[in-house]
Design an enzyme around this catalytic site. Structure first.
Site, PDB file in Angstrom:
ATOM      1  N   HIS A  33      27.272 -25.242  18.621  1.00 37.01           N
ATOM      2  CA  HIS A  33      26.005 -24.982  19.637  1.00 37.01           C
ATOM      3  C   HIS A  33      24.850 -25.057  18.935  1.00 37.01           C
ATOM      4  O   HIS A  33      24.677 -25.147  17.583  1.00 37.01           O
ATOM      5  CB  HIS A  33      26.414 -23.324  19.921  1.00 37.01           C
ATOM      6  CG  HIS A  33      25.272 -23.041  20.865  1.00 37.01           C
ATOM      7  ND1 HIS A  33      24.120 -22.460  20.822  1.00 37.01           N
ATOM      8  CD2 HIS A  33      25.568 -22.742  22.350  1.00 37.01           C
ATOM      9  CE1 HIS A  33      23.454 -22.031  21.805  1.00 37.01           C
ATOM     10  NE2 HIS A  33      24.368 -22.291  22.926  1.00 37.01           N
ATOM     11  N   LYS A  84      27.802 -11.538  25.961  1.00 34.08           N
ATOM     12  CA  LYS A  84      29.092 -12.635  26.145  1.00 34.08           C
ATOM     13  C   LYS A  84      30.104 -11.569  26.266  1.00 34.08           C
ATOM     14  O   LYS A  84      31.528 -12.143  26.545  1.00 34.08           O
ATOM     15  CB  LYS A  84      29.157 -13.407  25.316  1.00 34.08           C
ATOM     16  CG  LYS A  84      27.945 -14.453  25.588  1.00 34.08           C
ATOM     17  CD  LYS A  84      28.252 -16.033  24.424  1.00 34.08           C
ATOM     18  CE  LYS A  84      27.294 -16.791  24.590  1.00 34.08           C
ATOM     19  NZ  LYS A  84      26.752 -17.556  25.645  1.00 34.08           N
TER      20      LYS A  84
HETATM   21  C1  LIG Z   1      29.071 -21.019  20.414  1.00 31.83           C
HETATM   22  C2  LIG Z   1      27.965 -20.295  20.588  1.00 31.83           C
HETATM   23  N1  LIG Z   1      27.065 -19.866  19.640  1.00 31.83           N
HETATM   24  C3  LIG Z   1      25.922 -19.627  19.747  1.00 31.83           C
HETATM   25  C4  LIG Z   1      25.384 -19.087  21.185  1.00 31.83           C
HETATM   26  C5  LIG Z   1      24.109 -18.392  21.243  1.00 31.83           C
HETATM   27  O1  LIG Z   1      24.279 -17.165  21.859  1.00 31.83           O
HETATM   28  P1  LIG Z   1      23.047 -16.429  22.016  1.00 31.83           P
HETATM   29  O2  LIG Z   1      22.374 -17.052  23.025  1.00 31.83           O
HETATM   30  O3  LIG Z   1      23.506 -15.196  22.869  1.00 31.83           O
HETATM   31  O4  LIG Z   1      22.230 -15.984  21.098  1.00 31.83           O
HETATM   32  C6  LIG Z   1      26.241 -19.393  22.093  1.00 31.83           C
HETATM   33  C7  LIG Z   1      25.686 -19.151  23.529  1.00 31.83           C
HETATM   34  O5  LIG Z   1      26.297 -19.651  24.717  1.00 31.83           O
HETATM   35  C8  LIG Z   1      27.443 -20.006  21.887  1.00 31.83           C
HETATM   36  O6  LIG Z   1      28.116 -20.413  22.963  1.00 31.83           O
END
Ligand SMILES: Cc1ncc(COP(=O)(O)O)c(C=O)c1O
Length: 421
Positions: A138, A241
């Site tokens: 991500h 999440k």
């Molecule tokens: C694999 C992964 N990492 C990091 C994130 C980032 O999460 P956040 O936006 O809650 O900080 C996400 C969000 O979709 C994710 O799916």
């Protein structure tokens, strides 16, 4: 099964089949109709829905318990402090951390990763050093490392993935060198659903003395996570999440590493002493929690972890595997659909493209039928590039989803096909 907001022991429950119809009653939003149709919420990888106990925990805090923590001698402040500290203990048990001193509350996964990049990364990296990630990250586990590489002169390297969306472990191992200072990898890919063999990858890195950060944003809600068993050095996840509030997350860090790291931000609560010349730092975990934290959200997260633990992560994983298998079968039967991400070990995410139809059009037509999916690059542009697509449509499941909802999705996709044929 009945649920209450009071703390329950976070025992690792054996897998018992879930009473999904009953569970759905705990989620007020699922009773809604969208555009006249029952809501079919299949966007859980973006954010999950909240059970009433979480909503109640947040509401109760503001209605009856609101006070700042750690600074007051009055009743409400003491009570809020105890509740906040108890939530940290819950998180430590949830992750099987060695100590609650290893649990830092953050705004979410993104902030947890940035914290490590700007503290551990900034103090350990020099020109010629490198950080190893994977090609399925991500953006949250790419951009913070790019920033720290720019600041320090280090290099970011990414291990490739196969056409199925599996990590090439041999290539990953070959990237680990004398100058690799950190490995940062995703546990479960939000775009592909791939579950990485974290324990094995950690062992490969540790054999060379390299610490490992795990992006657990998509793992914590779906898999039993045991940081001692994984042996990872950092593990980050987001409250929203895992059926908790937005604005709160967790960074687990191995105590010995956290002790040696400089603070992330300066301010109240993170200091031991302050003079106009210099300051000294509070012990863990306060050193990394500057300023008034997200107290209500932390309490909501505690309620969410109680809720999830009571259902049991093994039971959740078993039900979601059934949903994923069924959805993959139904969706793959539709001519013109290509599933993106066909790893052997997957969790809860079904990404696909439909020949000749833009993913946004798929999302819009499905929305008309009350179905919420995500369309686009899912903050994983390098993954899209790897598969030669600009974006995908993504259905992602939670334990409150049903096979009947997947049937609605499949029918919706047939409508899309007819409309664009
Ligand atoms: C694999 C992964 N990492 C990091 C994130 C980032 O999460 P956040 O936006 O809650 O900080 C996400 C969000 O979709 C994710 O799916």
């Amino acid at each position: 099964m009945s649920f209450s907001a009071v703390a329950v022991p976070l025992a690792r429950c054996p897998a018992v089949p879930l009473d999904v119809a009953r569970i759905r009653e705990d989620f007020p939003i699922l009773r809604q109709r969208i555009r006249g149709k029952p809501l079919v919420y299949l966007d859980n990888a973006a954010t999950s829905q909240k059970p009433q106990v979480v909503i109640d925990a947040v509401t109760r805090f503001y209605a009856a318990e609101n006070a700042n923590i750690h600074r007051g001698v009055h009743y409400l402040s003491e009570r809020a402090t105890v509740a906040y500290d108890e939530a940290r203990e819950k998180v430590a048990r949830f992750l099987n951390a060695h100590s609650s001193r290893e649990i830092i509350f953050t705004r979410g996964t993104t902030e947890g990763i940035n914290l490590v990049a700007q503290t551990y990364g900034r103090t350990h990296l020099k020109p010629g050093d490198d950080i190893v990630i994977t090609a399925m990250e991500h953006h949250s586990n790419i951009v913070p490392w790019q920033l720290v590489c720019e600041q320090t002169g280090a290099t970011l390297r990414a291990a490739p993935i196969s056409d199925q969306g599996e990590l090439d472990v041999d290539a990953f191992e070959r990237l680990l060198g004398d100058r690799t200072r950190l490995v940062a990898l995703v546990h479960v890919s939000n775009a592909l659903g791939t579950i990485n063999p974290i324990k094995r990858l950690v062992a490969l890195a540790h054999a060379r003395g390299i610490p490992v950060l795990v992006d657990g944003a998509q793992a914590a809600p779906h898999l039993q996570v045991d940081v001692q068993n994984l042996d990872c050095d950092f593990f980050a996840f987001s409250g929203h999440k895992i059926f908790g509030p937005t604005g709160v997350g967790v960074l687990y860090g191995r105590e010995a590493l956290l002790e040696r790291m400089p603070p992330y931000q300066g301010g109240g609560d993170m200091i031991a002493t302050v003079t106009l010349q210099r300051s000294t730092w509070a012990p863990l975990p306060a050193k990394f929690e500057a300023g008034t934290p997200m107290i209500a959200q932390v309490l909501g997260l505690g309620a969410a972890l109680d809720y999830v633990s009571k259902l049991g992560l093994d039971a959740i994983a078993a039900w979601e595997q059934d949903l994923l298998g069924y959805a993959t079968e139904r969706v793959s039967q539709i001519k013109g659909i290509r599933v993106i991400g066909t790893a052997r070990d997957k969790a809860s995410v079904l990404g696909f493209v439909l020949e000749g139809v833009h993913p946004h059009d798929i999302g819009t037509v499905l929305d008309d039928a009350g179905i919420a999916i995500r369309a686009g690059h899912h903050c994983a542009q390098p993954v899209m590039e790897r598969f030669g697509v600009s974006g995908t449509a993504r259905a992602s499941f939670a334990f409150y989803n049903t096979r009947a909802e997947i049937d609605v999705l499949a029918d919706g996709l047939m409508t899309v096909k007819k409309m664009f044929a």
